[in-house]
Motif scaffolding. Structure first.
Motif, PDB file in Angstrom:
ATOM      1  N   CYS A   1      11.001  53.926  40.495  1.00 47.75           N
ATOM      2  CA  CYS A   1      11.734  54.560  41.585  1.00 47.75           C
ATOM      3  C   CYS A   1      12.457  55.770  40.999  1.00 47.75           C
ATOM      4  CB  CYS A   1      12.729  53.588  42.214  1.00 47.75           C
ATOM      5  SG  CYS A   1      13.625  54.311  43.593  1.00 47.75           S
ATOM      6  N   GLY A   2      11.789  56.899  40.976  1.00 49.31           N
ATOM      7  CA  GLY A   2      12.377  58.114  40.433  1.00 49.31           C
ATOM      8  C   GLY A   2      12.125  58.257  38.943  1.00 49.31           C
ATOM      9  N   GLU A   3      12.484  59.425  38.437  1.00 48.11           N
ATOM     10  CA  GLU A   3      12.349  59.714  37.019  1.00 48.11           C
ATOM     11  C   GLU A   3      13.443  58.984  36.239  1.00 48.11           C
ATOM     12  OE1 GLU A   3      12.248  63.929  36.523  1.00 48.11           O
ATOM     13  OE2 GLU A   3      11.029  64.168  38.306  1.00 48.11           O
ATOM     14  N   ARG A   4      13.404  59.124  34.962  1.00 47.45           N
ATOM     15  CA  ARG A   4      14.335  58.399  34.085  1.00 47.45           C
ATOM     16  C   ARG A   4      15.537  59.263  33.706  1.00 47.45           C
ATOM     17  NH1 ARG A   4       9.335  56.180  30.545  1.00 47.45           N
ATOM     18  NH2 ARG A   4       8.546  54.796  32.139  1.00 47.45           N
ATOM     19  N   PHE A   5      16.168  59.822  34.716  1.00 48.74           N
ATOM     20  CA  PHE A   5      17.302  60.705  34.465  1.00 48.74           C
ATOM     21  C   PHE A   5      18.479  60.356  35.362  1.00 48.74           C
ATOM     22  CE2 PHE A   5      13.585  63.393  33.563  1.00 48.74           C
ATOM     23  CZ  PHE A   5      13.852  63.716  32.236  1.00 48.74           C
ATOM     24  N   CYS A   6      19.665  60.704  34.891  1.00 47.84           N
ATOM     25  CA  CYS A   6      20.860  60.701  35.717  1.00 47.84           C
ATOM     26  C   CYS A   6      21.296  62.161  35.784  1.00 47.84           C
ATOM     27  CB  CYS A   6      21.961  59.846  35.094  1.00 47.84           C
ATOM     28  SG  CYS A   6      23.508  59.898  36.039  1.00 47.84           S
ATOM     29  N   TYR A   7      21.571  62.641  36.978  1.00 50.77           N
ATOM     30  CA  TYR A   7      22.005  64.022  37.175  1.00 50.77           C
ATOM     31  C   TYR A   7      23.486  64.053  37.511  1.00 50.77           C
ATOM     32  CZ  TYR A   7      16.968  64.682  37.680  1.00 50.77           C
ATOM     33  OH  TYR A   7      15.622  64.686  37.479  1.00 50.77           O
ATOM     34  N   GLU A   8      24.086  65.242  37.362  1.00 55.07           N
ATOM     35  CA  GLU A   8      25.498  65.388  37.708  1.00 55.07           C
ATOM     36  C   GLU A   8      25.774  66.818  38.148  1.00 55.07           C
ATOM     37  OE1 GLU A   8      28.134  66.973  35.807  1.00 55.07           O
ATOM     38  OE2 GLU A   8      27.236  67.274  33.839  1.00 55.07           O
ATOM     39  N   ASP A   9      26.868  66.952  38.898  1.00 56.58           N
ATOM     40  CA  ASP A   9      27.269  68.287  39.360  1.00 56.58           C
ATOM     41  C   ASP A   9      28.700  68.633  38.951  1.00 56.58           C
ATOM     42  OD1 ASP A   9      28.898  66.829  41.064  1.00 56.58           O
ATOM     43  OD2 ASP A   9      27.932  67.508  42.908  1.00 56.58           O
ATOM     44  N   GLY A  10      29.268  67.852  38.046  1.00 59.12           N
ATOM     45  CA  GLY A  10      30.633  68.083  37.605  1.00 59.12           C
ATOM     46  C   GLY A  10      31.654  67.203  38.309  1.00 59.12           C
ATOM     47  N   VAL A  11      31.260  66.621  39.439  1.00 53.78           N
ATOM     48  CA  VAL A  11      32.131  65.711  40.195  1.00 53.78           C
ATOM     49  C   VAL A  11      31.446  64.359  40.357  1.00 53.78           C
ATOM     50  CG1 VAL A  11      33.325  65.309  42.384  1.00 53.78           C
ATOM     51  CG2 VAL A  11      33.254  67.615  41.415  1.00 53.78           C
ATOM     52  N   TYR A  12      30.171  64.381  40.743  1.00 54.17           N
ATOM     53  CA  TYR A  12      29.390  63.164  40.971  1.00 54.17           C
ATOM     54  C   TYR A  12      28.235  63.075  39.974  1.00 54.17           C
ATOM     55  CZ  TYR A  12      31.591  62.369  45.527  1.00 54.17           C
ATOM     56  OH  TYR A  12      32.495  62.108  46.527  1.00 54.17           O
ATOM     57  N   GLY A  13      27.839  61.853  39.681  1.00 47.83           N
ATOM     58  CA  GLY A  13      26.637  61.583  38.906  1.00 47.83           C
ATOM     59  C   GLY A  13      25.765  60.650  39.715  1.00 47.83           C
ATOM     60  N   TRP A  14      24.426  60.836  39.673  1.00 44.37           N
ATOM     61  CA  TRP A  14      23.512  59.997  40.446  1.00 44.37           C
ATOM     62  C   TRP A  14      22.173  59.878  39.730  1.00 44.37           C
ATOM     63  CZ3 TRP A  14      25.049  64.901  41.777  1.00 44.37           C
ATOM     64  CH2 TRP A  14      24.060  65.888  41.801  1.00 44.37           C
ATOM     65  N   PRO A  15      21.481  58.770  39.930  1.00 44.62           N
ATOM     66  CA  PRO A  15      20.165  58.592  39.312  1.00 44.62           C
ATOM     67  C   PRO A  15      19.101  59.374  40.075  1.00 44.62           C
ATOM     68  CG  PRO A  15      20.688  56.691  40.655  1.00 44.62           C
ATOM     69  CD  PRO A  15      21.903  57.584  40.683  1.00 44.62           C
ATOM     70  N   ALA A  16      18.035  59.726  39.380  1.00 44.03           N
ATOM     71  CA  ALA A  16      16.950  60.492  40.001  1.00 44.03           C
ATOM     72  C   ALA A  16      16.380  59.768  41.220  1.00 44.03           C
ATOM     73  CB  ALA A  16      15.848  60.756  38.980  1.00 44.03           C
ATOM     74  N   GLY A  17      16.350  58.446  41.198  1.00 47.92           N
ATOM     75  CA  GLY A  17      15.778  57.692  42.311  1.00 47.92           C
ATOM     76  C   GLY A  17      16.653  57.625  43.550  1.00 47.92           C
TER      77      GLY A  17
END
Length: 133
Positions: free
Chosen positions: A90-106
């Motif tokens: 379910c999605g790639e193997r990454f966690c992304y962030e925007d400086g306020v929130y972090g979320w998994p690729a899936g």
């Protein structure tokens, strides 16, 4: 059963993940296994956040934001299974962030395929970012 908030303030338990006290985490779910750590048993169940009547324009805005803002926070080996349809991976193997929130690729999968609705505070965050505020 009381509805659990979707945003978690503590860092998800992933091997090799550096703790980030400055981020809120969204899109991390309670594991679908019987063995759950004390910390993760309080994570939300995505099925409790499904809203098939979510306004399509708002949903599209959130999906576009998740796709356009993919600064990698960390990556991991292995894969995640969708807690709703059992899709793997379910999605790639990454966690992304925007400086306020972090979320998994899936996270986008849950929104796009299962109508999992994000909290309005996250939508407001996205709208403020879109206006450059």
């Amino acid at each position: 059963m009381a509805r659990v908030e979707m945003v978690v303030e503590d860092h998800p338990e992933w091997p090799g993940a550096e703790p980030r006290d400055d981020l809120l985490f969204i899109g991390y779910w309670r594991p679908a296994t019987k063995r759950i750590s004390k910390k993760m048993r309080y994570y939300p169940d995505p099925r409790e956040h499904v809203d098939p009547n979510w306004e399509p324009t708002e949903k599209a805005l959130v999906l576009q934001y998740l796709r356009d803002n993919q600064k990698v926070l960390y990556s991991w080996s292995g894969s995640s299974t969708c807690r709703i349809c059992k899709l793997r991976p379910c999605g790639e193997r990454f966690c992304y962030e925007d400086g306020v929130y972090g979320w998994p690729a899936g996270f986008a999968h849950y929104i796009e395929e299962h109508d999992v609705r994000v909290p309005y505070a996250f939508v407001e965050h996205i709208m403020l970012r879109a206006r450059g505020l």
